[in-house]
Structures are given as C-alpha cells and as structure tokens.
Design an enzyme around this catalytic site. Sequence first.
Site, mmCIF file in Angstrom:
data_model
loop_
_atom_site.group_PDB
_atom_site.id
_atom_site.type_symbol
_atom_site.label_atom_id
_atom_site.label_comp_id
_atom_site.label_asym_id
_atom_site.label_seq_id
_atom_site.Cartn_x
_atom_site.Cartn_y
_atom_site.Cartn_z
ATOM 1 N N SER A 127 -23.772 21.683 -18.708
ATOM 2 C CA SER A 127 -22.550 21.031 -18.259
ATOM 3 C C SER A 127 -22.775 20.120 -17.056
ATOM 4 O O SER A 127 -23.519 19.152 -17.128
ATOM 5 C CB SER A 127 -21.492 22.093 -17.962
ATOM 6 N N ASP A 343 -17.430 15.108 -17.293
ATOM 7 C CA ASP A 343 -18.551 15.859 -16.720
ATOM 8 C C ASP A 343 -19.720 15.812 -17.704
ATOM 9 O O ASP A 343 -19.668 15.130 -18.731
ATOM 10 C CB ASP A 343 -18.158 17.294 -16.357
ATOM 11 N N THR A 575 -20.809 34.004 -9.476
ATOM 12 C CA THR A 575 -22.223 33.717 -9.720
ATOM 13 C C THR A 575 -23.148 33.976 -8.545
ATOM 14 O O THR A 575 -24.354 34.066 -8.725
ATOM 15 C CB THR A 575 -22.389 32.245 -10.136
#
Length: 607
Positions: A127, A343, A575
Amino acid sequence: PNPPTPAPTPAPAPSPTHERASPPPPPRAQVSRPPFPEAAMGGCNGSFCRQVHARDDAADLLEVGSQADHLAQDFRRSEGIKYRYGTAGFRADAKILDSVMLRMGMMSAILARRRPGKAIGIMITASHNKEKDNGVKLADFDGGMLNTSWESKASEIANCDEEKLVHLLTRMCRDSGLKLSAESTVYVGEDTRSSSPRLAEITVKGALALGAKVKRLGACTTPQLHWCVWRNNVIGRADFIDGYYAELSAAFLELCRGIAVEVKSPVVPAIKVDCANGVGTLSAEKLAPLLKDCLSISVFNTDTNGTGKLNEGCGAEHVQKARELPFGVDAKAEAMMPFCSLDGDADRIVFFYPDPSSPEKMCLQDGDKIAALITEVLRDLLKTSGLLSSQQLSVGVVQTAYANGASTAYLSSRLGSKSVLCAKTGVKHLHKKALVLDVGVYFEANGHGTVIFSQKALEAIESANPKQGSAAAKAVRRLKCFLRLINQAIGDALSDMLVVVAALRIKGWSLQDWAKIYTDLPSRMLKCKVRDRTLVRTTDAERTCVAPAGLQSKIDEIVAEAGEGARSFVRPSGTEDVVRIYAEASTQAGADRLAERVKLVVEQMLA
C-alpha cells in the site's frame, strides 16, 4: 461453468516494459470442469494434487504433503522475525516475506474449499509503504477483507516451524470440516513494486501445491482484486479487470450524460490525479480514455519502474498526513484547480486544490468531507425517489474517533445524531458497523472508505418504477448508476473519485463550494513510545481509556481546562509500542498545547 477450451497458441514474450502489468499465467495441467476458460487458469499439477483429489479426508494431507514439505524447506522463515496478520495483512521488508507468501498461498487454497466454485483473493502489496517493503492480504468470499476469525490462524501459519507446517494445515482442515477433494480457486493480484512479481510467483507455488486453481490478474489495484472476487462470487460474473473498467465507465457516463442535459457546463470538467508512482497509474491511464467525453483525467507521479519513488513526497498518505502538496504541483500556476491523490495501491483517495493564500498552500478534502458529500447526495436521491419514506430505509455514516469534530457536528445536523456512528480505528471495524444500516457510508479521515447497501435497499432501488419523466424517476435512474459505480467490497480510490465527481455535478458544486460546508477544527496528532502498549485499553470506539487506572480522569481534567469544544483521546498502536494521542481545540495553539499535555501524562504513567 464455462466448458474447457483448447490450449491457446503461445503468445510472443512481452516487452520488459509490460512484463509486470500482464504476467503470464503459471504452468498448469488440464483440470476438469474449470469455472473459467482453461487458458486463464493455473491448475493442479504433480502427484500431490492428483492424490488429494482422489481423497476426502483432511488427514490424507500428511500422506501426500511431500510437495508442501519441500516448498516449506525451500522458502524458510527469516530467523528472529515474528509475523502478525492485521488489518493491512502482513507487511514488512520484501526480503523477509518469501516464506509468508508461500504459506498464504497454501492457506488460500484451504480457505477456498469452504465454498467450492467460489474464489478467494490474494493481493501482493504494501500500500502506502516505501518501495522496499511489500506485503500480502487476503480477500474473502464476499470480496471484503479476510474474516477476522482467520487472522490469528494466518499468523500461526506464518510463524509455524517448517517441519510442523503440514501438520498445522492438516489440523486446520480437519477442525474446519474441509475436504481436500473440494474445488479450490484463488485469484492473485500484485502491485508494481519491483519485488511483487517474484513474491506473486511464490504465492502461486503455495496455492498450486495444495491443489488450487490459480487465476493471475497481473498488476492491478487492491480494490480491483476485491471487485473481481465480489463480482464472481456475489454477482456470478467472472469479468475480471476489463469488466471493472467497463462497469465503472458505463455507469459514470450514464450518470454524467443525464446531468449534462440539465446544465450548460459541468462543474469539475477535469481533474488531475496524483498516482503516488504506484499501481493506480496503470488503472487511471486505462480509465482516462474511456471517460474522455465526460471527464478529462490527467495523471502525474506515474513512475512505476521500481526506482524508489513510490509514495515518496506524493500520494494520499503524504497529502493527508503531512498537509503538503504532492511533488509535481505548482501552487501558483495551478491555483484552484481540482486535484486528487491516490495511495500506493489505490484504495485511498483525498481531494484538494492548490491555494497560494493558505499556510499549507492547499485546501484539503479528506475522508470526512468525502463521506459528508456522498451521504448528502444519496440521501437526497432516496428522498426524491420516495424510497426513503416508503421503504423506511436507514441512511447513516460510520466514522472513527479521528473524524474531525466539525464533520461529526455537520453530519449530525443533517442526518440526526443517531445516524452518525463511531467505530474502532481500522476499515474492517467501520465496514462491520456500516452493515447495520440500509445505506451505510463509511470513510476514515485518510480517505479509505465506500458505501454499503443492504439487500433491502438494493431490492427497493432495482425494483422501483416511478412515473416516467418525474423527478422520482430521474432519482431512481441515478441511484441505479451509483449502485454500479460504487465498489461495495472495499474502499476504492478510482471508484470513489468518479462517485465524488458525479456527486459534485449533481449538487452543482466546485471543490471550493464543497470545502465550505464546514471548517475543520484545529487538531494535533502525536505518539508516545511506551514499554508495553497492551497496558492501554479503551472502550466506546477507543474514545475512552479504561486502563491504566487514572489515565482517563487526568485526560478529562486537561480537556476541561482547554476550553469549549476541546477533546482528546489516546489509543494503543496496532503495530508498534507507541500510544497515539489526538487532540482538538478551537485554535491550533490550543490543540498543540492540549496534545502535549496529554502526552506528558502518558509518559509519566507508561514510558
């Protein structure tokens, strides 16, 4: 199912420029009753596959799993690395992902057996990460994200010792009641990173090893992969990428030609698209000529040759987070012109126009503004058609705690506060929450989102037949076009771009008019490193902190001193060991000060 077709004459090797955009399908043997033309499929091969199809019991995998065993040894895990499947799937430096790709190919072959004849999707992408990274995420049968119940199993498979992998896969088959003789179909897509073709090949090896038929989509956006899965499984049409372009372009042209009858010159006749040097470049370039009669699309930041420019100083993530114009925009020469930024894998989009008089040199329309525009247009159409009242359809918006307070206030004033819902951060949480509505619009501030229609709403719109020539009939025609234009499976930057342009034309708004519907409250986001992020627990869609004890009461005291309209919350990162802090106030200085004070409290209790 389509009947098998003869093997095609081998095509000439593609030029180096187009190898990534259209990779050849992997080698395959003939398989019986394929759901798609045989030439497009990679089929089962080797003794493993033949034996699996001769047996029904998952335990037989232990007897015939030598091929999987050998592959596991060929693509061993990187030592000391712990992999975790999250909302974004697996994502890391591409150099340490070989074993993960192989295992996700194997896992997808197992998952697809839950519904023989339907497909599971695998997308190779990282991404908005940098070029050196890559990742993998799975699309479930409905075209949406992988069911959360399988996320922990994906992590378990990725981290399993090579010697125990086949045993683990066997157990999962047995526990899920899956038969290895069942048909298994997997679609594989990839972005334009230099590492993606190699990682896609490894993924295909894993899926073939466990008997799946594999359809290589080549270079495509993440939403296109999801759309293909949804289109095949839900609609029953295996159109693939060409079908995607045909469906979107036809719906948009029909919408805009109807609007053109009513206005002399459309608002937003042209738009410039920042492609983030990512795979969205290929899709935008393919879509542009199909729409040239109604919308002029010009693209920039289109370097997809693996030179390291992916997402660097451009793209939706950069524009929305840094509040900076992307590379290639001249704020003075292109002032007030409509732009949008995708993106890296084209599942997010934000809009903006350059404004030399602004401190940021631009005016940004993020996911909050996109949600407000789409919701308003769809609700007006449903009201005009008579369906809103006659069918008692519920229309609402799902936001996260990061949604600007001004957007929440605006939507509440238009829809009522009960129609503005809040979910935990992460698209999978917003998507789930939107399912309670008949027409659920959801967007994160970063521009990732879409619209979901319930079966009740779909049937009401498709079956509506108001008097020809009436305002209700026109509204129904437009609603039917929006149903085709919106990618209901997942957030889709290109689909959302066309939905927004069509919505602006229906409203008669320019981007400047759109920007005026409300003014964002000043905000500030910070992060604080902590020894253990799991010590922080939240509730109320992450707006209230319940642990550690005493932290929320201190935040409340600081917010009360910050003045009317101020708010702040903290949440653990998904994360890394950091706590994320968000603050809003009536002035930028006030928001900055509030965020810093909350950060200090977090540091004192957790750093």
